[in-house]
Structures are given as C-alpha cells and as structure tokens.
Design an enzyme around this catalytic site. Structure first.
Site, short mmCIF file in Angstrom:
data_model
loop_
_atom_site.label_atom_id
_atom_site.label_comp_id
_atom_site.label_asym_id
_atom_site.label_seq_id
_atom_site.Cartn_x
_atom_site.Cartn_y
_atom_site.Cartn_z
N HIS A 191 19.11 33.33 14.94
CA HIS A 191 18.77 32.80 13.61
C HIS A 191 18.91 31.28 13.57
CE1 HIS A 191 20.30 36.96 12.40
NE2 HIS A 191 19.10 36.94 11.86
N GLN A 235 6.46 42.19 13.82
CA GLN A 235 6.68 41.60 12.49
C GLN A 235 6.02 40.23 12.38
OE1 GLN A 235 10.61 41.58 10.23
NE2 GLN A 235 10.64 39.54 11.14
#
Lengths: 279, 279
Positions: free
Chosen positions: A37, A153
């Site tokens: 992240h 995704q």
C-alpha cells in the site's frame, strides 16, 4: 494530516484543493496497510500534490461466508503509517455513511469480471466497482493508484473509468513482495507459519513461468503447469491458474500478446492471489 | 455558444469553468427540443453560471423494436433554440464517442426501476442511469435539471446520485403543457391529429384525479379509475395507471404520504407518459 469521515466533508476538501490548483491522488485501501500500500502512496505523491488514502473495509465486495468480520483492522497503525508517508488526508467513512439505508445502485462491469476471481466470487467485483465509483465521487481524484497484485481488479477499474468517463487517470503499480517472494497482502496475517512457508509455492511457480517464458516457452498450458505443479507439491488447493489476455481477460492458448498469468490458491483456509504480466 | 463533441474537450472546458469559480448547470436531453426542455434551461440558469445542454439520442435506453431509429432529430433547430435561451455550450457527442467498442460497464438501480416504465421497458433505466452517469463525468455539473414529466426517471436519478455520491444537485422542474393540457414531449411529433385529440384524455384524467384528491378522495383505486376511464373512453390503450409512493415507488392503497399518480398509455402507436404529484 486530516481525518475525514463524511462524504460531504471529503468533497468540500477536494474542491478546495482543486480551486487552489492542486492535483489529488487517491490510494483506495481496506486498511491494515503494508509496504505494498505504502508504495502506492509514493506513486500517488509523484503524480499529485495532495494524496488521500481511503481506508474502508467494503462489505459489498465480500460474499456470504467470506472473511468480512475477521478482515484485519488496525486504524491507529494505518493512521501513523499514512502520516509518516506524507498523506494529506485519510478518508475513513463508516459503513452507514457509505451505504445509506435502501442503497440500490450498482456499477457493474459484465465482461472482464466473468472469469478468474469473478467466477469464484460472483458478487465481488460488483462491490469493488461500486465502491470505487463512490470513492471517486467523494474524493474527486485526478489520479488513482491500484496495485498489480489485484491484476483483474486493476483491469476492471480501467474499463469502468473508460466506460463511465470518470475524469481520473488510473495508475497500476508493481506488486511489492516480501524478501522471500510472497506478494504482500493484508490477508497474509491469516497464515500460520506452515501455511506461509508453503504459500511461497505461488511466487516460486510464477518465477519459474517467467523464466520459461524468457527462454522461449509460449504454450499457456506449459506455463500454467509450472505454477500448478509448485502449488500442488506444496499441498495448496488451486482455485485457478489461468493465462489470459491483458486486453479482455480471455484465455490464451499461446502467449502472442500482452498476457497475465493469474493464480488464486488456498493455503489452509486463506485464499491468496498473485499474478505476473508476460509479453 | 460552444459546440462540444468529445468527452475530453467537455471535461477540459468544465475544469476551466470550475477553476474560474463558475458553477455548471446541465440539462440532459435527447434533442428535438420543446418548451419543456427550454424551461429546464431557465431553471439551470437560475442556479449556475454556465448552462450546458447535452443533446444525445442514447441507444442504450431504447429496447429492441422501440423507436430509436425514428426518434425525431433536428440539430440545427436545437442549436438555435439553445443559443437563444442563453446556453453556454451544447455537448453533442457521437454514439461512437459515448460507447467505445467493448463497452461493458453499466450503472444499475434495481429497486425504483422495477415498477411502472421499468416493467414495460426492462432495459430502459439501465440505459438512462448509465448515460446520465457518463454525462455527469463528462460535463462535471454542479447542478442538473430533469423534468417531472419523466417522474420515475427523476426519482431514479436522485437515488443514483445519492447512492454513488455524485457531487451534483438534482433539481426536478414542473411539467410544461400545451395550452390544452397535453404534456410536452418530443414523441408528440408522432401523433396523428386524431391521436393527439384523444391523447388529451391523459391530462384530463390526471386533472380530474387532482380535483378529487383536493375534495378529499384518498383511495388510490378511485383516483386511478378516474384516469383509466378517461383513457378508455378515448380508445387509448393503457400500459399502466398506478398510484405509488414518491419515496420508494411502491403501490399505495390510500394516499397518506407524498404520492405520484403515474400513467403510460398508447394512442395509435405512440406511447405517452404523464403524472401528477399528490400530497
């Protein structure tokens, strides 16, 4: 760094930034942040002046019996990590703020979501596209950064942005791995020590497939088998190992165009995904 | 007045306006403008500095066998009307610009679209919500104005905006009628002289229902019958005459909350809709 809890406050802040000529970068997350992240924050910061990290465990992308309740959460740690990495704001709405009573509107991509994770998790991508559309309308980003680890995704989001004309540039950033090769994922926290050792089979198999590809192997079945064999040898349970076109996610027999070798497998009760791009 | 044909040009113009502190008002239309549309421009102008009229006959909201091909078009006239009414721009993309090859993303509202027109035209509202989301992302309006004549559409759009957090204020403006009561519609152009005379039954029936409501009638069945009787006496073919809640479009037995008396009926081959709000 600001903590923003409501959509109205987030839109107001975003508009203020835009009025001042600032570009906004969004990193959508479900929290429990790891270096994967944080690398997305760095990419966002290189392309915008104000980086917003959204932290929202989105119920609508979990199916019945999946891990919504036990999904790992540690907001204080996430806050510290974002602040240290230079985020301008965390957008952390409640479930009630994001899904008003009687929520009945869905964003549905119906081609790229059919295979791979879409086949195993039939309502998953409907939840993803809907929440990402909502986050885009709340944060009003100029650029949004997604990780390649969730390869399907990323392609679905790019398609949604194109089809619905969202004025947002999508950047897909490389998968970050542990030093031994395991793709970073919040769900790695579920793995027992033994699961974790065996789960290395996924990245090992992908590496072998990349090497075979570099040495000239173009048959999808041979490349897939290299991955499948590693996982089976490590007593993992394969959900899928597929070679698909990066254009339309249709299965390939020969790798003659940009392709993705995509894997989902269970180690213990934990379902992990990973992929590599070929060609 | 500008003519804007591409999404990228429209977004650029919108961002320029926003940077200069201008509010943008959008009036989405399928063209062949009448005074009903033009009244929406006035409402938009009262709430924004730059009014954009989109003119796009949206294929995805027409079902098979419906009137997509023969839907009336007169762009030169539309352009003149918009210019005279003070629009800042017309956004008039081609079908190819709006639906790129392989379009596969849909915005779907699945509760309010079930009854009324949604029951007769099963893919209609999916086309409407998708194209309106696309128009919002292209024009980036602060406010968008819809007509009450398409009452269900207005409620569906309001729900979509709430559910997907579009930063757009939705205004629903009153139905504009011909002097004899017929609700203005581009499809009125299809009516023969005889159809048109008989079609007055719809507005006449709605007026009778409004009067009965004002005189204390609260039974939905009685109010619906006043409309149905007029249409049948005029040899119209009823698609539906329904009394529904304006909250959730569920059918009402007694009008004890804000309600909509909604009608769709054929005169000749032309399907007309109209409604009135009660309570």
């Amino acid at each position: 760094m600001k903590l923003v809890r409501t959509i109205a406050d987030m839109q107001q802040l975003a508009r203020e930034w835009h009025r001042n000529g600032k570009r906004i970068g969004l990193v959508p997350t479900m929290g429990y942040l790891h270096e994967g992240h944080l690398s997305l924050l760095d990419v966002a910061a290189s392309r915008s002046e104000e980086v917003v990290v959204s932290v929202f465990v989105n119920p609508s992308q979990f199916g019945p019996g999946e891990d919504l309740e036990r999904y790992p959460r540690d907001f204080e740690r996430d806050r510290e990590l974002c602040e240290n990495r230079g985020a301008a704001a965390i957008f952390c709405p409640s479930v009630e703020e994001m899904y008003a009573g009687g929520h009945s509107t869905w964003v549905i991509e119906d081609k790229l979501t059919a295979p791979l994770c879409g086949a195993s998790r039939p309502t998953h991508f409907r939840g993803v596209t809907t929440v990402v559309a909502k986050l885009f309308n709340a944060v009003l980003p100029d650029v949004a950064v997604f990780g390649q680890k969730d390869g399907q995704q990323a392609l679905v989001i790019q398609r949604m942005v194109r089809d619905l004309n969202f004025p947002v540039e999508i950047v897909v950033a490389p998968t970050v791995r542990e030093t031994d090769g395991l793709a970073m994922s919040s769900r790695n926290a579920y793995l027992t020590r033994d699961d974790r050792d065996r789960a290395l089979a996924i990245s090992r198999g992908l590496r072998k497939a990349r090497e075979a590809f570099a040495n000239g192997e173009r048959h999808a079945s041979a490349l897939r088998l290299l991955v499948a064999q590693e996982i089976e040898d490590a007593a993992g349970r394969i959900d899928y190992v597929e070679m698909v076109s990066r254009q339309d996610l249709k299965p390939l027999v020969l790798v003659g165009e940009p392709a993705m070798l995509a894997v989902a497998a269970f180690f213990g009760k934990t379902r992990l995904i990973d992929n590599c791009f070929l060609g």
